[in-house]
Design an enzyme around this catalytic site. Sequence first.
Site, PDB file in Angstrom:
ATOM      1  CG  ASP A 236      38.904  34.926  42.733  1.00 16.51           C
ATOM      2  OD1 ASP A 236      39.488  35.569  41.856  1.00 16.51           O
ATOM      3  OD2 ASP A 236      39.439  34.604  43.818  1.00 16.51           O
ATOM      4  CD  GLU A 305      41.181  33.620  38.258  1.00 16.13           C
ATOM      5  OE1 GLU A 305      42.117  34.401  38.033  1.00 16.13           O
ATOM      6  OE2 GLU A 305      40.877  33.230  39.400  1.00 16.13           O
TER       7      GLU A 305
END
Length: 595
Positions: A236, A305
Amino acid sequence: MITVLMPALLLGASFPAATQRAPATGGQTGQAASNPGWWNNAVIYEIYPRSFQDSNGDGIGDLNGITSRLDYLQKLGVDAIWLTPIYPSPQVDFGYDISDYDSIDPRYGTLDDFSRLVAEAKKRNIGIIMDLVLNHTSDQHPWFLESRSSRTNPKRDWYVWRDGKRVNGKLEPPNNWESVFGHSAWQWDAKTGQYYYHRFYIQQPDLNWNNPQVRNAMYDVARLWIRRGVAGFRLDAITSLFEDPSDTDEAYVLGPDGKPVINAYGDKEVMTNKTDNLPEVHDVLRELRRATDTASGRRVVLIGETYLDSIGDLRKMYGVNNDELQLPMDMQVGFINKFDVGLFRRRINQAETGLNGDEPLFVFDNHDNPRWDRYQTDAQGTADFGDGPHHDEIGRVIATVLFASRDTAMMYYGDEIGMVTTPPTRKEDVRDPIGITGWPKEKGRDGERTPMQWNAGPDAGFSSAGVKIWLPIPASYKRINVAAEEREPDSMLHWYEQIIALKKHDPALHDGEEIMLNTSDDHVLSWLRKSSHGEAVVVACNFTAEPRTMSFNLRAEGIQEERVKTLLKSPGAPEPRSLDRIELEPYGVYIGQIR
Ligand code: NOJ
Ligand code: CA
Protein backbone atom coordinates in the site's frame (compact mmCIF):
# COMPACT_ATOMS: atom_id res chain seq x y z
CA MET A 1 -16.81 11.97 -12.03
CA ILE A 2 -14.99 10.96 -8.88
CA THR A 3 -11.46 9.77 -9.17
CA VAL A 4 -10.14 9.56 -5.73
CA LEU A 5 -6.55 8.50 -5.58
CA MET A 6 -5.42 9.30 -9.10
CA PRO A 7 -2.99 12.21 -9.02
CA ALA A 8 -4.01 15.03 -11.37
CA LEU A 9 -0.55 14.87 -12.86
CA LEU A 10 -1.04 11.35 -14.13
CA LEU A 11 -4.37 12.10 -15.71
CA GLY A 12 -3.08 15.08 -17.63
CA ALA A 13 0.35 13.69 -18.43
CA SER A 14 1.66 14.15 -21.92
CA PHE A 15 3.75 11.36 -23.29
CA PRO A 16 6.57 11.41 -25.82
CA ALA A 17 5.82 10.36 -29.39
CA ALA A 18 5.21 6.65 -29.76
CA THR A 19 7.70 4.18 -31.01
CA GLN A 20 5.49 1.33 -32.06
CA ARG A 21 8.37 -1.14 -32.11
CA ALA A 22 11.29 -1.33 -29.80
CA PRO A 23 14.36 0.51 -31.02
CA ALA A 24 17.17 -1.73 -32.27
CA THR A 25 19.07 -1.08 -29.09
CA GLY A 26 17.73 -0.18 -25.69
CA GLY A 27 14.26 -1.52 -24.95
CA GLN A 28 13.32 -5.10 -25.58
CA THR A 29 10.01 -6.53 -26.67
CA GLY A 30 8.15 -9.64 -25.79
CA GLN A 31 10.87 -11.27 -23.80
CA ALA A 32 10.23 -13.27 -20.74
CA ALA A 33 10.78 -11.20 -17.63
CA SER A 34 14.34 -11.62 -16.44
CA ASN A 35 13.20 -13.21 -13.20
CA PRO A 36 10.04 -15.09 -14.15
CA GLY A 37 7.65 -16.54 -11.63
CA TRP A 38 4.11 -17.88 -11.27
CA TRP A 39 2.77 -14.31 -11.45
CA ASN A 40 3.84 -13.74 -15.05
CA ASN A 41 0.79 -13.60 -17.34
CA ALA A 42 -1.34 -14.47 -14.34
CA VAL A 43 -4.79 -13.18 -13.40
CA ILE A 44 -4.99 -11.50 -10.00
CA TYR A 45 -8.44 -10.84 -8.55
CA GLU A 46 -8.85 -8.11 -5.95
CA ILE A 47 -11.39 -8.79 -3.20
CA TYR A 48 -12.69 -6.13 -0.84
CA PRO A 49 -13.50 -8.59 1.95
CA ARG A 50 -16.29 -6.52 3.54
CA SER A 51 -18.18 -6.74 0.29
CA PHE A 52 -17.63 -10.18 -1.23
CA GLN A 53 -19.65 -12.72 0.75
CA ASP A 54 -21.08 -12.60 4.26
CA SER A 55 -21.19 -16.08 5.81
CA ASN A 56 -22.44 -15.32 9.33
CA GLY A 57 -25.26 -12.89 8.71
CA ASP A 58 -23.78 -9.73 10.24
CA GLY A 59 -23.96 -7.78 6.99
CA ILE A 60 -20.16 -7.70 6.54
CA GLY A 61 -18.28 -10.02 4.20
CA ASP A 62 -15.78 -12.39 5.80
CA LEU A 63 -13.06 -14.99 5.17
CA ASN A 64 -15.38 -18.00 5.33
CA GLY A 65 -17.53 -16.26 2.74
CA ILE A 66 -14.55 -15.98 0.42
CA THR A 67 -13.63 -19.64 0.98
CA SER A 68 -17.17 -20.63 0.00
CA ARG A 69 -16.71 -18.89 -3.37
CA LEU A 70 -13.35 -20.37 -4.37
CA ASP A 71 -14.89 -22.75 -6.91
CA TYR A 72 -16.41 -19.77 -8.69
CA LEU A 73 -13.02 -18.02 -8.81
CA GLN A 74 -11.29 -21.14 -10.03
CA LYS A 75 -13.80 -21.51 -12.86
CA LEU A 76 -13.22 -17.88 -13.81
CA GLY A 77 -9.48 -18.62 -14.15
CA VAL A 78 -8.11 -16.66 -11.22
CA ASP A 79 -4.48 -17.45 -10.18
CA ALA A 80 -4.31 -15.29 -7.07
CA ILE A 81 -6.56 -13.24 -4.83
CA TRP A 82 -5.43 -9.94 -3.34
CA LEU A 83 -7.29 -9.26 -0.10
CA THR A 84 -7.44 -5.64 1.04
CA PRO A 85 -6.46 -5.47 4.74
CA ILE A 86 -8.05 -7.99 7.09
CA TYR A 87 -5.94 -7.21 10.17
CA PRO A 88 -7.47 -5.85 13.40
CA SER A 89 -8.35 -2.24 12.78
CA PRO A 90 -10.59 0.53 14.12
CA GLN A 91 -11.86 0.59 10.50
CA VAL A 92 -11.59 4.36 10.04
CA ASP A 93 -10.19 3.63 6.58
CA PHE A 94 -11.87 0.20 6.45
CA GLY A 95 -8.74 -1.74 7.35
CA TYR A 96 -6.00 0.55 6.03
CA ASP A 97 -5.59 1.75 9.62
CA ILE A 98 -4.04 -1.34 11.21
CA SER A 99 -3.76 -1.75 14.97
CA ASP A 100 -2.18 -5.24 14.96
CA TYR A 101 -0.24 -6.61 11.98
CA ASP A 102 -0.10 -10.17 13.30
CA SER A 103 -3.77 -11.13 13.60
CA ILE A 104 -7.10 -11.16 11.82
CA ASP A 105 -9.89 -8.71 12.61
CA PRO A 106 -12.68 -10.73 14.29
CA ARG A 107 -15.17 -9.12 11.88
CA TYR A 108 -13.53 -11.15 9.13
CA GLY A 109 -12.84 -14.35 11.07
CA THR A 110 -10.01 -16.07 12.91
CA LEU A 111 -6.51 -17.23 12.11
CA ASP A 112 -7.95 -20.72 11.64
CA ASP A 113 -10.39 -19.35 9.06
CA PHE A 114 -7.44 -17.71 7.34
CA SER A 115 -5.44 -20.98 7.28
CA ARG A 116 -8.43 -22.78 5.84
CA LEU A 117 -8.78 -20.13 3.13
CA VAL A 118 -5.09 -20.46 2.22
CA ALA A 119 -5.30 -24.27 2.15
CA GLU A 120 -8.53 -24.43 0.13
CA ALA A 121 -7.24 -21.83 -2.31
CA LYS A 122 -4.02 -23.78 -2.73
CA LYS A 123 -5.99 -26.91 -3.67
CA ARG A 124 -7.38 -24.85 -6.55
CA ASN A 125 -3.99 -23.37 -7.50
CA ILE A 126 -4.97 -19.98 -6.18
CA GLY A 127 -2.53 -17.93 -4.10
CA ILE A 128 -3.55 -15.49 -1.37
CA ILE A 129 -1.93 -12.05 -1.49
CA MET A 130 -2.07 -9.88 1.63
CA ASP A 131 -2.18 -6.13 1.67
CA LEU A 132 0.85 -4.78 3.52
CA VAL A 133 0.42 -1.24 4.79
CA LEU A 134 3.94 0.00 5.50
CA ASN A 135 3.54 3.76 5.30
CA HIS A 136 1.36 4.21 8.38
CA THR A 137 -0.40 2.41 11.22
CA SER A 138 -3.62 3.15 13.05
CA ASP A 139 -3.33 5.79 15.79
CA GLN A 140 -4.55 2.95 18.04
CA HIS A 141 -1.56 0.72 17.27
CA PRO A 142 0.48 0.12 20.46
CA TRP A 143 3.54 1.54 18.66
CA PHE A 144 1.83 4.88 18.19
CA LEU A 145 0.25 4.88 21.65
CA GLU A 146 3.79 4.54 23.02
CA SER A 147 5.22 7.04 20.59
CA ARG A 148 2.76 9.75 21.55
CA SER A 149 3.05 9.05 25.28
CA SER A 150 6.17 11.22 25.73
CA ARG A 151 9.00 12.82 23.78
CA THR A 152 11.47 10.44 25.39
CA ASN A 153 9.60 7.20 24.76
CA PRO A 154 11.79 4.70 22.88
CA LYS A 155 9.14 4.56 20.12
CA ARG A 156 8.98 8.35 19.76
CA ASP A 157 11.19 8.20 16.66
CA TRP A 158 9.08 5.45 15.05
CA TYR A 159 6.77 8.16 13.71
CA VAL A 160 7.33 11.55 12.08
CA TRP A 161 7.20 14.23 14.82
CA ARG A 162 8.04 17.89 14.24
CA ASP A 163 7.85 21.21 16.05
CA GLY A 164 5.35 23.72 14.77
CA LYS A 165 6.42 27.11 13.52
CA ARG A 166 5.46 30.51 14.93
CA VAL A 167 3.79 32.82 12.45
CA ASN A 168 2.77 36.21 13.84
CA GLY A 169 2.90 34.73 17.31
CA LYS A 170 0.58 31.89 16.34
CA LEU A 171 1.63 28.25 16.23
CA GLU A 172 1.24 26.64 12.81
CA PRO A 173 2.14 23.27 11.27
CA PRO A 174 5.78 22.92 10.12
CA ASN A 175 4.84 23.44 6.46
CA ASN A 176 1.98 23.38 3.93
CA TRP A 177 2.02 19.66 3.13
CA GLU A 178 -1.45 18.22 2.64
CA SER A 179 -3.07 14.92 3.39
CA VAL A 180 -4.33 13.02 0.34
CA PHE A 181 -7.64 12.95 2.21
CA GLY A 182 -7.88 16.72 2.67
CA HIS A 183 -6.42 19.53 4.81
CA SER A 184 -3.04 19.73 6.55
CA ALA A 185 -0.93 16.57 6.77
CA TRP A 186 0.16 17.63 10.28
CA GLN A 187 -1.82 16.92 13.42
CA TRP A 188 -1.15 18.76 16.66
CA ASP A 189 -0.58 16.61 19.73
CA ALA A 190 -1.22 18.74 22.80
CA LYS A 191 0.25 16.31 25.30
CA THR A 192 3.77 16.36 23.87
CA GLY A 193 3.55 19.72 22.12
CA GLN A 194 4.51 18.56 18.61
CA TYR A 195 2.85 17.77 15.31
CA TYR A 196 2.81 14.31 13.71
CA TYR A 197 2.67 13.72 9.97
CA HIS A 198 -0.15 11.74 8.31
CA ARG A 199 -0.34 11.42 4.55
CA PHE A 200 -3.83 9.92 4.86
CA TYR A 201 -6.38 10.24 7.68
CA ILE A 202 -5.46 11.83 11.04
CA GLN A 203 -5.95 8.33 12.49
CA GLN A 204 -3.18 7.01 10.17
CA PRO A 205 0.14 8.45 11.46
CA ASP A 206 3.09 7.88 9.10
CA LEU A 207 5.90 5.64 10.29
CA ASN A 208 9.46 6.95 10.17
CA TRP A 209 11.17 4.72 7.63
CA ASN A 210 14.58 6.21 8.45
CA ASN A 211 14.43 4.27 11.69
CA PRO A 212 15.97 0.77 11.25
CA GLN A 213 13.77 -0.65 14.00
CA VAL A 214 10.67 0.28 12.02
CA ARG A 215 12.08 -1.41 8.94
CA ASN A 216 12.91 -4.61 10.80
CA ALA A 217 9.56 -4.73 12.55
CA MET A 218 7.80 -4.58 9.18
CA TYR A 219 10.08 -7.15 7.53
CA ASP A 220 9.21 -9.44 10.47
CA VAL A 221 5.53 -8.92 9.67
CA ALA A 222 6.12 -9.97 6.08
CA ARG A 223 8.03 -13.07 7.17
CA LEU A 224 5.25 -14.04 9.59
CA TRP A 225 2.60 -14.04 6.85
CA ILE A 226 4.90 -15.94 4.49
CA ARG A 227 5.15 -18.64 7.14
CA ARG A 228 1.37 -18.62 7.20
CA GLY A 229 1.35 -19.48 3.52
CA VAL A 230 0.70 -16.27 1.60
CA ALA A 231 1.76 -16.01 -2.02
CA GLY A 232 2.75 -12.36 -1.87
CA PHE A 233 1.99 -8.82 -0.80
CA ARG A 234 0.38 -5.78 -2.31
CA LEU A 235 2.31 -2.84 -0.90
CA ASP A 236 0.00 0.00 0.00
CA ALA A 237 1.05 3.60 -0.72
CA ILE A 238 4.58 2.35 -1.23
CA THR A 239 5.88 5.53 -2.86
CA SER A 240 5.06 7.60 0.21
CA LEU A 241 7.39 6.02 2.78
CA PHE A 242 9.80 8.99 2.93
CA GLU A 243 9.47 12.73 3.33
CA ASP A 244 12.02 15.36 2.37
CA PRO A 245 14.03 16.14 5.54
CA SER A 246 14.19 19.84 4.67
CA ASP A 247 10.53 20.13 5.73
CA THR A 248 10.06 23.10 3.40
CA ASP A 249 6.80 24.11 1.73
CA GLU A 250 5.54 22.53 -1.46
CA ALA A 251 4.64 24.70 -4.44
CA TYR A 252 0.95 25.13 -5.23
CA VAL A 253 -0.57 23.30 -8.21
CA LEU A 254 -1.65 25.92 -10.75
CA GLY A 255 -4.62 25.65 -13.07
CA PRO A 256 -4.68 26.72 -16.73
CA ASP A 257 -5.53 30.27 -15.56
CA GLY A 258 -2.32 30.38 -13.54
CA LYS A 259 -4.24 30.41 -10.25
CA PRO A 260 -3.90 27.74 -7.53
CA VAL A 261 -6.23 24.79 -8.02
CA ILE A 262 -8.78 24.38 -5.23
CA ASN A 263 -9.44 20.70 -4.53
CA ALA A 264 -12.66 18.93 -3.49
CA TYR A 265 -11.87 19.62 0.19
CA GLY A 266 -11.66 23.37 -0.41
CA ASP A 267 -7.84 23.50 -0.03
CA LYS A 268 -5.32 25.00 -2.43
CA GLU A 269 -3.80 21.87 -3.91
CA VAL A 270 -0.06 21.42 -3.25
CA MET A 271 2.51 19.39 -5.19
CA THR A 272 3.88 16.14 -3.72
CA ASN A 273 7.54 16.47 -4.70
CA LYS A 274 8.64 16.31 -1.06
CA THR A 275 6.38 13.52 0.08
CA ASP A 276 6.09 11.10 -2.83
CA ASN A 277 8.47 8.82 -4.70
CA LEU A 278 11.66 9.86 -2.90
CA PRO A 279 14.69 7.78 -3.96
CA GLU A 280 15.07 6.14 -0.52
CA VAL A 281 11.98 4.05 -1.34
CA HIS A 282 14.20 1.89 -3.54
CA ASP A 283 16.48 0.96 -0.62
CA VAL A 284 13.46 -0.32 1.29
CA LEU A 285 12.17 -2.25 -1.70
CA ARG A 286 15.51 -4.01 -2.07
CA GLU A 287 15.58 -4.88 1.64
CA LEU A 288 12.01 -6.11 1.58
CA ARG A 289 12.68 -8.18 -1.51
CA ARG A 290 15.67 -9.81 0.17
CA ALA A 291 13.61 -10.48 3.30
CA THR A 292 10.75 -12.05 1.36
CA ASP A 293 12.90 -13.97 -1.15
CA THR A 294 14.78 -15.70 1.63
CA ALA A 295 11.82 -16.32 3.92
CA SER A 296 10.62 -19.49 2.24
CA GLY A 297 11.30 -21.91 -0.57
CA ARG A 298 8.25 -20.58 -2.42
CA ARG A 299 8.36 -17.59 -4.74
CA VAL A 300 6.59 -14.69 -3.12
CA VAL A 301 5.47 -11.77 -5.27
CA LEU A 302 5.72 -8.10 -4.34
CA ILE A 303 3.11 -5.90 -6.00
CA GLY A 304 3.30 -2.13 -5.63
CA GLU A 305 0.59 0.47 -5.50
CA THR A 306 2.50 2.74 -7.86
CA TYR A 307 0.61 5.70 -9.29
CA LEU A 308 3.51 6.93 -11.43
CA ASP A 309 3.17 9.07 -14.50
CA SER A 310 6.28 8.11 -16.44
CA ILE A 311 7.40 4.80 -17.82
CA GLY A 312 10.92 5.59 -16.59
CA ASP A 313 9.75 5.86 -12.98
CA LEU A 314 7.73 2.68 -13.37
CA ARG A 315 10.75 0.82 -14.76
CA LYS A 316 12.83 1.85 -11.74
CA MET A 317 10.35 0.05 -9.47
CA TYR A 318 11.51 -3.33 -10.83
CA GLY A 319 15.03 -2.47 -9.61
CA VAL A 320 18.16 -1.95 -11.67
CA ASN A 321 19.08 -5.57 -11.00
CA ASN A 322 15.51 -6.84 -10.86
CA ASP A 323 15.80 -6.82 -7.12
CA GLU A 324 12.82 -4.67 -6.12
CA LEU A 325 9.14 -5.23 -7.08
CA GLN A 326 8.18 -7.99 -9.48
CA LEU A 327 4.90 -6.25 -10.27
CA PRO A 328 4.60 -2.50 -9.79
CA MET A 329 1.10 -1.54 -10.93
CA ASP A 330 0.98 0.21 -14.30
CA MET A 331 -1.71 2.87 -13.83
CA GLN A 332 -0.75 4.59 -17.08
CA VAL A 333 -2.88 2.38 -19.33
CA GLY A 334 -5.92 1.47 -17.22
CA PHE A 335 -6.53 4.99 -15.92
CA ILE A 336 -6.40 6.88 -19.22
CA ASN A 337 -10.10 7.34 -18.47
CA LYS A 338 -11.19 8.20 -21.97
CA PHE A 339 -11.45 6.19 -25.14
CA ASP A 340 -8.51 7.73 -26.96
CA VAL A 341 -7.03 5.16 -29.35
CA GLY A 342 -3.74 7.05 -29.77
CA LEU A 343 -3.15 7.31 -26.05
CA PHE A 344 -3.95 3.63 -25.43
CA ARG A 345 -1.65 2.59 -28.26
CA ARG A 346 1.19 4.75 -27.03
CA ARG A 347 0.99 3.68 -23.43
CA ILE A 348 0.55 -0.04 -24.10
CA ASN A 349 3.50 0.16 -26.44
CA GLN A 350 5.57 1.97 -23.84
CA ALA A 351 4.84 -0.82 -21.36
CA GLU A 352 5.84 -3.37 -24.00
CA THR A 353 9.06 -1.66 -24.99
CA GLY A 354 10.04 0.49 -22.02
CA LEU A 355 10.29 -1.97 -19.13
CA ASN A 356 13.40 -3.90 -20.17
CA GLY A 357 11.27 -6.87 -21.12
CA ASP A 358 9.75 -7.05 -17.65
CA GLU A 359 6.07 -7.59 -17.51
CA PRO A 360 3.59 -4.81 -16.82
CA LEU A 361 0.74 -5.27 -14.38
CA PHE A 362 -2.30 -3.65 -15.98
CA VAL A 363 -5.24 -2.61 -13.86
CA PHE A 364 -8.45 -0.71 -14.65
CA ASP A 365 -10.36 -0.89 -11.38
CA ASN A 366 -9.89 -0.96 -7.67
CA HIS A 367 -11.58 -0.03 -4.40
CA ASP A 368 -10.38 3.59 -4.68
CA ASN A 369 -11.69 4.59 -8.09
CA PRO A 370 -14.95 4.28 -10.03
CA ARG A 371 -15.39 0.96 -11.83
CA TRP A 372 -14.82 0.49 -15.57
CA ASP A 373 -18.26 1.91 -16.36
CA ARG A 374 -16.55 5.32 -15.97
CA TYR A 375 -15.37 4.77 -19.55
CA GLN A 376 -18.95 4.61 -20.65
CA THR A 377 -19.63 7.98 -19.05
CA ASP A 378 -16.66 9.51 -20.82
CA ALA A 379 -17.35 7.92 -24.15
CA GLN A 380 -20.94 9.06 -24.17
CA GLY A 381 -20.42 12.36 -22.43
CA THR A 382 -23.62 12.56 -20.47
CA ALA A 383 -24.68 9.12 -19.28
CA ASP A 384 -24.70 8.39 -15.56
CA PHE A 385 -22.68 5.47 -14.29
CA GLY A 386 -23.90 2.26 -15.79
CA ASP A 387 -27.12 3.37 -17.42
CA GLY A 388 -25.90 4.64 -20.76
CA PRO A 389 -25.85 2.71 -23.99
CA HIS A 390 -23.06 0.23 -24.87
CA HIS A 391 -22.34 -0.76 -21.26
CA ASP A 392 -21.58 -4.38 -22.15
CA GLU A 393 -19.77 -3.52 -25.39
CA ILE A 394 -17.43 -1.16 -23.57
CA GLY A 395 -16.85 -3.77 -20.88
CA ARG A 396 -15.74 -6.25 -23.55
CA VAL A 397 -13.27 -3.71 -24.96
CA ILE A 398 -11.78 -3.07 -21.51
CA ALA A 399 -11.52 -6.78 -20.75
CA THR A 400 -9.84 -7.31 -24.12
CA VAL A 401 -7.19 -4.67 -23.50
CA LEU A 402 -6.63 -6.15 -20.04
CA PHE A 403 -6.47 -9.84 -20.88
CA ALA A 404 -5.25 -9.91 -24.50
CA SER A 405 -2.18 -7.77 -23.74
CA ARG A 406 1.18 -9.16 -22.67
CA ASP A 407 0.76 -8.47 -19.00
CA THR A 408 -0.23 -9.73 -15.62
CA ALA A 409 -3.90 -8.79 -15.40
CA MET A 410 -5.38 -7.39 -12.23
CA MET A 411 -9.15 -7.22 -11.95
CA TYR A 412 -11.55 -6.14 -9.23
CA TYR A 413 -14.41 -8.28 -7.88
CA GLY A 414 -17.60 -7.71 -9.84
CA ASP A 415 -15.82 -6.48 -13.00
CA GLU A 416 -16.58 -9.82 -14.57
CA ILE A 417 -20.33 -9.32 -14.29
CA GLY A 418 -20.23 -5.63 -15.19
CA MET A 419 -21.12 -4.23 -11.76
CA VAL A 420 -21.72 -0.51 -11.98
CA THR A 421 -20.35 2.24 -9.76
CA THR A 422 -23.17 3.25 -7.42
CA PRO A 423 -22.17 6.26 -5.31
CA PRO A 424 -24.42 7.39 -2.45
CA THR A 425 -26.98 10.02 -3.34
CA ARG A 426 -27.32 11.54 0.16
CA LYS A 427 -24.55 12.73 2.43
CA GLU A 428 -26.10 10.94 5.42
CA ASP A 429 -25.61 7.59 3.66
CA VAL A 430 -21.86 8.01 3.05
CA ARG A 431 -19.57 5.57 4.86
CA ASP A 432 -16.15 6.54 3.48
CA PRO A 433 -14.92 9.51 5.56
CA ILE A 434 -13.54 11.41 2.55
CA GLY A 435 -17.04 11.38 1.09
CA ILE A 436 -18.21 13.25 4.18
CA THR A 437 -15.33 15.77 4.18
CA GLY A 438 -15.55 16.28 0.44
CA TRP A 439 -19.34 16.14 -0.14
CA PRO A 440 -20.72 16.83 -2.70
CA LYS A 441 -17.64 17.22 -4.93
CA GLU A 442 -15.99 14.13 -3.53
CA LYS A 443 -18.55 11.45 -2.74
CA GLY A 444 -15.94 9.00 -1.48
CA ARG A 445 -15.34 5.42 -2.50
CA ASP A 446 -18.55 3.69 -1.41
CA GLY A 447 -19.75 3.55 -5.02
CA GLU A 448 -17.11 1.02 -6.02
CA ARG A 449 -17.33 -0.99 -2.79
CA THR A 450 -20.92 -2.20 -2.92
CA PRO A 451 -21.60 -5.89 -2.17
CA MET A 452 -20.95 -8.55 -4.81
CA GLN A 453 -24.11 -9.42 -6.75
CA TRP A 454 -24.43 -13.20 -6.71
CA ASN A 455 -28.07 -13.65 -7.65
CA ALA A 456 -31.42 -11.87 -7.98
CA GLY A 457 -32.66 -13.12 -4.60
CA PRO A 458 -32.78 -11.23 -1.29
CA ASP A 459 -29.60 -9.19 -0.67
CA ALA A 460 -28.27 -10.37 -4.04
CA GLY A 461 -27.06 -13.54 -2.29
CA PHE A 462 -24.43 -11.50 -0.42
CA SER A 463 -25.84 -11.93 3.07
CA SER A 464 -28.74 -13.61 4.85
CA ALA A 465 -32.18 -12.22 4.13
CA GLY A 466 -33.29 -9.23 6.19
CA VAL A 467 -29.85 -8.33 7.54
CA LYS A 468 -28.62 -4.72 7.53
CA ILE A 469 -25.75 -4.71 5.06
CA TRP A 470 -22.88 -2.27 5.55
CA LEU A 471 -23.47 -0.71 2.12
CA PRO A 472 -26.69 -0.94 0.12
CA ILE A 473 -27.00 -3.38 -2.78
CA PRO A 474 -27.32 -1.42 -6.06
CA ALA A 475 -30.72 -1.77 -7.74
CA SER A 476 -28.94 -3.13 -10.84
CA TYR A 477 -28.46 -6.49 -9.07
CA LYS A 478 -31.71 -7.84 -10.51
CA ARG A 479 -30.14 -7.84 -13.97
CA ILE A 480 -26.41 -7.82 -13.20
CA ASN A 481 -25.63 -10.90 -11.11
CA VAL A 482 -23.63 -14.11 -11.35
CA ALA A 483 -26.56 -16.54 -11.51
CA ALA A 484 -28.29 -14.67 -14.35
CA GLU A 485 -25.07 -14.30 -16.28
CA GLU A 486 -24.20 -17.97 -15.93
CA ARG A 487 -27.44 -18.72 -17.80
CA GLU A 488 -26.97 -16.07 -20.51
CA PRO A 489 -24.56 -17.22 -23.28
CA ASP A 490 -23.53 -13.69 -24.31
CA SER A 491 -23.09 -12.32 -20.79
CA MET A 492 -20.16 -10.30 -19.54
CA LEU A 493 -19.27 -13.18 -17.24
CA HIS A 494 -18.89 -15.54 -20.19
CA TRP A 495 -16.77 -12.98 -22.05
CA TYR A 496 -14.43 -12.80 -19.07
CA GLU A 497 -14.27 -16.59 -18.75
CA GLN A 498 -13.50 -17.01 -22.42
CA ILE A 499 -10.89 -14.30 -22.72
CA ILE A 500 -9.15 -15.41 -19.52
CA ALA A 501 -9.07 -18.97 -20.88
CA LEU A 502 -7.44 -17.64 -24.07
CA LYS A 503 -4.85 -15.75 -22.03
CA LYS A 504 -3.97 -18.96 -20.25
CA HIS A 505 -4.06 -21.47 -23.06
CA ASP A 506 -3.39 -19.75 -26.38
CA PRO A 507 0.41 -19.61 -26.79
CA ALA A 508 0.44 -16.23 -28.58
CA LEU A 509 -1.98 -14.62 -26.13
CA HIS A 510 -0.25 -16.15 -23.15
CA ASP A 511 3.14 -14.53 -23.50
CA GLY A 512 3.71 -13.62 -27.14
CA GLU A 513 5.18 -10.23 -27.92
CA GLU A 514 2.75 -7.42 -28.62
CA ILE A 515 3.03 -5.28 -31.75
CA MET A 516 0.71 -2.40 -32.46
CA LEU A 517 -0.98 -2.55 -35.89
CA ASN A 518 -2.52 0.06 -38.21
CA THR A 519 -0.97 2.74 -36.06
CA SER A 520 -2.54 5.72 -37.78
CA ASP A 521 -6.08 4.50 -37.18
CA ASP A 522 -7.87 6.83 -34.72
CA HIS A 523 -10.92 4.63 -34.25
CA VAL A 524 -9.72 1.08 -33.81
CA LEU A 525 -6.98 -0.16 -31.50
CA SER A 526 -5.42 -3.28 -32.92
CA TRP A 527 -2.39 -5.36 -32.18
CA LEU A 528 -0.63 -8.57 -33.00
CA ARG A 529 0.50 -11.15 -30.48
CA LYS A 530 3.27 -13.41 -31.70
CA SER A 531 4.80 -16.31 -29.80
CA SER A 532 8.45 -17.30 -30.13
CA HIS A 533 7.25 -20.42 -32.02
CA GLY A 534 5.47 -18.34 -34.65
CA GLU A 535 1.87 -18.63 -33.46
CA ALA A 536 0.10 -15.35 -34.14
CA VAL A 537 -3.16 -13.73 -33.07
CA VAL A 538 -4.66 -10.44 -34.20
CA VAL A 539 -6.81 -8.37 -31.81
CA ALA A 540 -9.01 -5.42 -32.82
CA CYS A 541 -11.15 -3.19 -30.58
CA ASN A 542 -13.48 -0.55 -31.99
CA PHE A 543 -13.25 2.49 -29.70
CA THR A 544 -16.22 4.24 -31.32
CA ALA A 545 -20.02 3.99 -31.42
CA GLU A 546 -19.99 3.48 -35.22
CA PRO A 547 -19.35 0.23 -37.09
CA ARG A 548 -15.82 -0.04 -38.60
CA THR A 549 -14.23 -2.33 -41.15
CA MET A 550 -10.60 -3.33 -40.75
CA SER A 551 -8.00 -4.73 -43.08
CA PHE A 552 -4.62 -6.03 -41.95
CA ASN A 553 -1.48 -6.59 -43.94
CA LEU A 554 1.06 -8.39 -41.79
CA ARG A 555 3.86 -8.87 -44.31
CA ALA A 556 6.02 -6.35 -42.48
CA GLU A 557 5.71 -8.65 -39.48
CA GLY A 558 6.87 -11.63 -41.53
CA ILE A 559 3.35 -13.07 -41.89
CA GLN A 560 2.16 -13.93 -45.40
CA GLU A 561 -0.95 -15.80 -44.40
CA GLU A 562 -4.28 -14.03 -44.70
CA ARG A 563 -6.67 -16.64 -43.39
CA VAL A 564 -7.92 -16.11 -39.90
CA LYS A 565 -9.78 -18.31 -37.43
CA THR A 566 -12.02 -16.59 -34.90
CA LEU A 567 -11.11 -17.19 -31.27
CA LEU A 568 -13.58 -14.68 -29.82
CA LYS A 569 -15.74 -11.88 -31.22
CA SER A 570 -18.52 -9.62 -30.04
CA PRO A 571 -21.94 -11.30 -30.13
CA GLY A 572 -23.66 -11.05 -33.50
CA ALA A 573 -20.58 -9.84 -35.43
CA PRO A 574 -20.12 -11.44 -38.87
CA GLU A 575 -17.52 -14.15 -39.39
CA PRO A 576 -14.62 -12.72 -41.42
CA ARG A 577 -13.14 -14.75 -44.26
CA SER A 578 -9.72 -13.18 -44.24
CA LEU A 579 -7.58 -10.47 -42.67
CA ASP A 580 -8.67 -8.26 -45.56
CA ARG A 581 -12.07 -7.54 -44.17
CA ILE A 582 -12.94 -7.70 -40.49
CA GLU A 583 -16.18 -5.97 -39.59
CA LEU A 584 -16.53 -4.53 -36.11
CA GLU A 585 -19.80 -3.48 -34.50
CA PRO A 586 -19.92 -0.31 -32.37
CA TYR A 587 -17.36 -0.96 -29.62
CA GLY A 588 -16.96 -4.38 -31.21
CA VAL A 589 -14.03 -6.72 -30.55
CA TYR A 590 -12.42 -9.31 -32.79
CA ILE A 591 -9.74 -11.81 -31.78
CA GLY A 592 -8.53 -14.22 -34.46
CA GLN A 593 -5.75 -16.70 -34.94
CA ILE A 594 -3.74 -16.42 -38.13
CA ARG A 595 -3.48 -19.74 -39.91
C1 NOJ B 1 -4.34 3.16 -0.78
C2 NOJ B 1 -5.51 2.27 -0.50
O1 NOJ B 1 -5.83 1.56 -1.67
C3 NOJ B 1 -6.62 3.16 -0.01
O2 NOJ B 1 -7.84 2.48 0.06
C4 NOJ B 1 -6.20 3.71 1.33
O3 NOJ B 1 -7.19 4.61 1.78
C5 NOJ B 1 -4.86 4.44 1.24
N1 NOJ B 1 -3.88 3.73 0.47
C6 NOJ B 1 -4.28 4.65 2.62
O4 NOJ B 1 -3.86 3.43 3.15
CA1 CA C 1 -19.85 -11.53 8.28
